[in-house]
Motif scaffolding. Sequence first.
Motif, short mmCIF file in Angstrom:
data_model
loop_
_atom_site.label_atom_id
_atom_site.label_comp_id
_atom_site.label_asym_id
_atom_site.label_seq_id
_atom_site.Cartn_x
_atom_site.Cartn_y
_atom_site.Cartn_z
N LEU A 66 7.28 8.88 1.84
CA LEU A 66 6.24 9.39 2.74
C LEU A 66 6.82 10.00 4.00
O LEU A 66 6.39 11.06 4.45
N LEU A 80 -2.98 8.50 6.72
CA LEU A 80 -2.92 7.05 6.55
C LEU A 80 -3.94 6.44 7.50
O LEU A 80 -3.96 6.77 8.68
N LYS A 110 -0.66 14.51 5.36
CA LYS A 110 -0.98 13.22 4.76
C LYS A 110 -1.75 12.38 5.79
O LYS A 110 -1.45 12.42 7.00
N SER A 148 -8.91 8.65 2.75
CA SER A 148 -7.51 8.69 3.19
C SER A 148 -6.56 8.67 2.00
O SER A 148 -6.90 8.18 0.92
N ASP A 149 -5.35 9.19 2.21
CA ASP A 149 -4.33 9.12 1.16
C ASP A 149 -3.81 7.69 1.00
O ASP A 149 -3.51 7.25 -0.10
N ILE A 150 -3.71 6.99 2.13
CA ILE A 150 -3.20 5.62 2.13
C ILE A 150 -4.08 4.80 3.07
O ILE A 150 -4.47 5.29 4.15
N GLU A 195 0.82 -1.21 0.00
CA GLU A 195 0.00 0.00 0.00
C GLU A 195 0.86 1.27 0.00
O GLU A 195 0.40 2.35 -0.39
N LEU A 196 2.11 1.14 0.46
CA LEU A 196 3.00 2.30 0.56
C LEU A 196 3.98 2.39 -0.60
O LEU A 196 4.83 3.29 -0.63
N LYS A 206 3.63 3.32 -3.58
CA LYS A 206 3.49 4.52 -4.41
C LYS A 206 3.96 5.79 -3.70
O LYS A 206 4.04 6.85 -4.32
N VAL A 207 4.26 5.67 -2.42
CA VAL A 207 4.73 6.85 -1.66
C VAL A 207 5.99 6.47 -0.89
O VAL A 207 6.03 6.52 0.35
#
Length: 612
Positions: free
Chosen positions: A291, A373, A371, A387-389, A284-285, A287-288
């Motif tokens: 972060l 999560l 951000k 949510s962003d994540i 899930e992380l 792409k960032v």
Amino acid sequence: MCGIIGFAGKTDAKSVLLDGLERLEYRGYDSAGIAVVSSKGELQVEKSKGRLAVLRELVAADKSVSGNVGIGHTRWATHGEPNDVNAHPHVGEAGKIAVVHNGIIENYLEIKNSLIRKGVTFQSDTDTEVIVQLLEYYYKKYDDIMDAVYKVLSRIKGAYAMGILCSDYPEQMIAARKDAPLLIGYGDESNYIASDVTALLAYTRMVTYMEDDEVAVITAKSVQIYDSDRNILNMEQHTVDWDIAAAEKGGYTHFMLKEIMEQPEAVKKTISPRLENGQIVMEELSKVPDLMQNITRIYIVACGSAYHVGMIGKYVIEKLLHIPVEACLASEFRYSEPVLGEKSLVIVISQSGETLDSMAALREAKRKGSKVLSIVNVMGSSIARESDIVLYTWAGPEIAVATTKAYSTQMVLLIMLGVYFAKQQGLIEEQEYQKVIDSLLELPEQMTEVLKNLDTYQKIASRYFNHNSIFFIGRNLDYALGLEGSLKLKEISYIHSESYAAGELKHGTISLIEPGTLVVALATYAPLVEKSLSNIVEVQSRGAEVIALVTQETAATIKERVPEIFAVPQTHPILQPMLGMIPLQLFAYYVALNRGCDIDKPRNLAKSVTVE
């Protein structure tokens, strides 16, 4: 909180509505009702205070309740006491329109007074009746139900998920949503609405989660969803993969006990997909990857048990990342003017993904540039979507109001997240990292081992269930765990219970200790066991009876001082609460069982709190 079910099909609606309401009982309620449109275009309503069994008897006795389209509701009182009149559905003065509603209409008094001046007579004390009376007022004016619905939605302020019937449109129901969960289910020559997917599992697995300001028109053959400007939307359908058996007791006396026993498997489902080749993997992380690059502060925002997960997370993540971590009650977060912005990460934890206070905190964080999560259990929920994540716990449905497996899966996922960030930033040595990985792999089996000792918890609970006040004490992670142990006990047994940091005893708390007071002393956190033992001696010297929660490695030493102990296997210190929580859950369960309490549906409580 309140539950909604709606059905449009070719078969009799009332059996579907009653079955759906039964599956929503776990959310908490004090009255229930249904409304059905007959083949002759007449609204038929039955509702009552009390449990669903009372409503079933009323419906069985009233043979006239029959039709293929209907709505049902379980109410948890907010405006107006629990009684037959305040129960949903509410019907307008002309008897043409019925409404069920979750949420709160903030400007209901203003609208109510306006309608009273126009000659409308109200029957209930609820904010919901304002919706239906206003609907009938505009329906008379415009002679079109959708025109009336949109006019009402433009006037009311607050949160709502609603189902609407109009006797002039006997083949359809209307649904509307804003800041309260509502979904649409798709069947074979039947379609549904519900506030919770568990109400629909017996009928369909294909659902659409409605978004804010959307309105849907549902018949047996079609579903049309509109935005706030009445444009037709093409909405994505999702397949729900929860097993219906997971929402049934499966031979256990209570859902809570079943869900306690399911924790090893639930935790395994959370851990296993995120461990690959000896590494924690968070797809899930991916792409960032940057972060955490400029993050200087983390807020963990949640309510109730999820907040206690946040307290565990504060200790663990602060230690791992060496940056300030604050666990915040969602209901206080946006009123405390937190320091938010690009350098702050906000982690929102919610089992349902619909908790209103947490939702408001999320929006405040995003508004100020942070951000977000989220850690949630329900796919497609409001918090997940905004949510962003999103990290899903994959715990499956949890029916008992007092959370157990949702709490444990949230905790292990948050700890894994902290370790993942520490590894990503080079803040944890490889040897220590591998110790955590090995401990994660062993965790489900160790949890199973703890669950083999049910007799121990039953016997100790049978000795202490008649206490009127119980205190939990602990240090560091044990203090955070004690908060949850105390909450579990008070939630389901109704015993006054408080949790205190053990080091604070002499700063006032110890004045509450007198001969016979029961203290549950947590001493599983290895670095502070000796200090915890000193605190046990402190309360014993004032006459307290003590139950100690310890690890098997220190059990022999502490048993010399404390005859009553819960002993759990030792694991990595940051994961020790994962094992310590089980005895506290079982102790609370068996205490409540001895006291004859309604364990799955404690008084005054609801599973998902969707009002502020």
